[in-house]
Design a protein around this motif. Structure first.
Motif, PDB file in Angstrom:
ATOM      1  N   ARG A 102       9.306   5.890   5.398  1.00  0.00           N
ATOM      2  CA  ARG A 102       8.948   4.440   5.048  1.00  0.00           C
ATOM      3  C   ARG A 102       9.338   4.180   3.640  1.00  0.00           C
ATOM      4  O   ARG A 102       9.167   4.878   2.800  1.00  0.00           O
ATOM      5  CB  ARG A 102       7.490   4.248   5.232  1.00  0.00           C
ATOM      6  N   THR A 120       5.394   0.019   2.800  1.00  0.00           N
ATOM      7  CA  THR A 120       4.384  -0.571   3.737  1.00  0.00           C
ATOM      8  C   THR A 120       3.380  -1.640   3.234  1.00  0.00           C
ATOM      9  O   THR A 120       3.063  -1.607   1.852  1.00  0.00           O
ATOM     10  CB  THR A 120       3.459   0.580   4.175  1.00  0.00           C
ATOM     11  N   VAL A 177       1.074  -1.232   0.083  1.00  0.00           N
ATOM     12  CA  VAL A 177      -0.064   0.078   0.021  1.00  0.00           C
ATOM     13  C   VAL A 177       0.730   1.260  -0.233  1.00  0.00           C
ATOM     14  O   VAL A 177       2.019   1.133   0.457  1.00  0.00           O
ATOM     15  CB  VAL A 177      -0.951   0.039   1.159  1.00  0.00           C
ATOM     16  N   PRO A 178       0.379   2.453  -0.379  1.00  0.00           N
ATOM     17  CA  PRO A 178       0.998   3.591  -0.311  1.00  0.00           C
ATOM     18  C   PRO A 178       1.647   3.766   0.994  1.00  0.00           C
ATOM     19  O   PRO A 178       0.944   3.645   1.970  1.00  0.00           O
ATOM     20  CB  PRO A 178       0.155   4.627  -0.951  1.00  0.00           C
ATOM     21  N   THR A 179       2.865   4.478   0.952  1.00  0.00           N
ATOM     22  CA  THR A 179       3.382   4.838   2.452  1.00  0.00           C
ATOM     23  C   THR A 179       2.858   6.161   2.902  1.00  0.00           C
ATOM     24  O   THR A 179       2.621   6.931   2.093  1.00  0.00           O
ATOM     25  CB  THR A 179       4.924   4.725   2.256  1.00  0.00           C
ATOM     26  N   SER A 180       2.898   6.253   4.286  1.00  0.00           N
ATOM     27  CA  SER A 180       2.181   7.484   4.660  1.00  0.00           C
ATOM     28  C   SER A 180       3.403   8.533   5.206  1.00  0.00           C
ATOM     29  O   SER A 180       2.947   9.527   5.874  1.00  0.00           O
ATOM     30  CB  SER A 180       1.287   6.844   5.888  1.00  0.00           C
ATOM     31  N   SER A 181       4.668   8.022   5.055  1.00  0.00           N
ATOM     32  CA  SER A 181       5.663   9.048   5.568  1.00  0.00           C
ATOM     33  C   SER A 181       6.825   8.787   4.477  1.00  0.00           C
ATOM     34  O   SER A 181       7.065   7.754   4.178  1.00  0.00           O
ATOM     35  CB  SER A 181       6.062   8.572   6.890  1.00  0.00           C
ATOM     36  N   GLU A 222      -0.167  -4.155   9.794  1.00  0.00           N
ATOM     37  CA  GLU A 222       0.542  -3.295   8.905  1.00  0.00           C
ATOM     38  C   GLU A 222       2.142  -3.460   9.225  1.00  0.00           C
ATOM     39  O   GLU A 222       2.456  -3.412  10.452  1.00  0.00           O
ATOM     40  CB  GLU A 222       0.393  -1.563   8.948  1.00  0.00           C
ATOM     41  N   LYS A 279      -0.171  -4.173   4.062  1.00  0.00           N
ATOM     42  CA  LYS A 279      -1.231  -4.314   4.984  1.00  0.00           C
ATOM     43  C   LYS A 279      -1.487  -6.033   4.724  1.00  0.00           C
ATOM     44  O   LYS A 279      -1.291  -6.491   3.615  1.00  0.00           O
ATOM     45  CB  LYS A 279      -2.591  -3.476   3.812  1.00  0.00           C
ATOM     46  N   ILE A 337       6.028  -2.341   8.304  1.00  0.00           N
ATOM     47  CA  ILE A 337       6.629  -1.020   7.742  1.00  0.00           C
ATOM     48  C   ILE A 337       7.916  -1.227   7.461  1.00  0.00           C
ATOM     49  O   ILE A 337       8.794  -1.963   8.209  1.00  0.00           O
ATOM     50  CB  ILE A 337       6.441  -0.067   8.772  1.00  0.00           C
TER      51      ILE A 337
END
Length: 174
Positions: free
Chosen positions: A49, A52, A42-46, A64, A54, A66
């Protein structure tokens, strides 16, 4: 029309034996093979990272995993990272560290269970009882890749073997 349906049916049957291409994720010049089902990138949120994942777990909220890669000379050594992960618990967790052999490459795998202090590094923390942390430190060509996963103890127990396989996958015999 009958010939068209027959042809389509034969094409469909002939592709049943084909294997789907293995899903992979890259981090720090290493390519990791995802377990067969329930693990998706899934797309990273930071920007910290590298990747990522799921993970769908029967009877539980998704987990999750990471991936972190900081580059040459960055991220600290194995002991410093293990100590930092264990320090994220309210009190010393029940823990073990294993050294896995991936065709001559040594991978450190950490498992810790207790009350995990969930939250951003410098932000407020939410204590979560009966949580397990799985962490892997994987040597890369120029710097290590770190994989960290936390979640309810029972859910994490269901995917621990797949996490190990994921951690070993860049070095699996082809």
């Amino acid at each position: 029309m009958k010939i068209l349906f027959t042809t389509l049916a034969l094409i469909g049957l002939s592709t049943l034996g084909l294997q789907a291409e293995e899903a992979k994720v890259a981090a720090g010049n290493l390519n990791f093979t995802l377990p067969a089902s329930g693990w998706t990138s899934v797309p990273t949120s930071s920007p910290m990272r590298a990747a990522t994942l799921k993970i769908e777990v029967e009877g539980a909220e998704p987990l999750e995993a990471i991936f972190y890669y900081f580059g040459p000379g960055q991220g600290g050594d194995t002991k410093a990272n293990i100590d930092r992960w264990l320090g994220q618990f309210a009190s010393p967790p029940e823990s073990k560290t294993e050294e896995l052999d991936a065709n001559g490459t040594k991978i450190s795998l950490v498992t810790a269970t207790g009350t995990y202090n969930d939250g951003a590094m410098f932000g407020p923390k939410t204590p979560k009882a009966d949580y397990t942390l799985l962490g892997a430190i994987i040597p890369g060509p120029d710097a290590p890749v770190f994989i960290k996963l936390t979640g309810p103890k029972d859910a994490v127990a269901k995917i621990t073997e797949d996490f190990k396989k994921l951690s070993l996958s860049p070095f699996a015999a082809k």
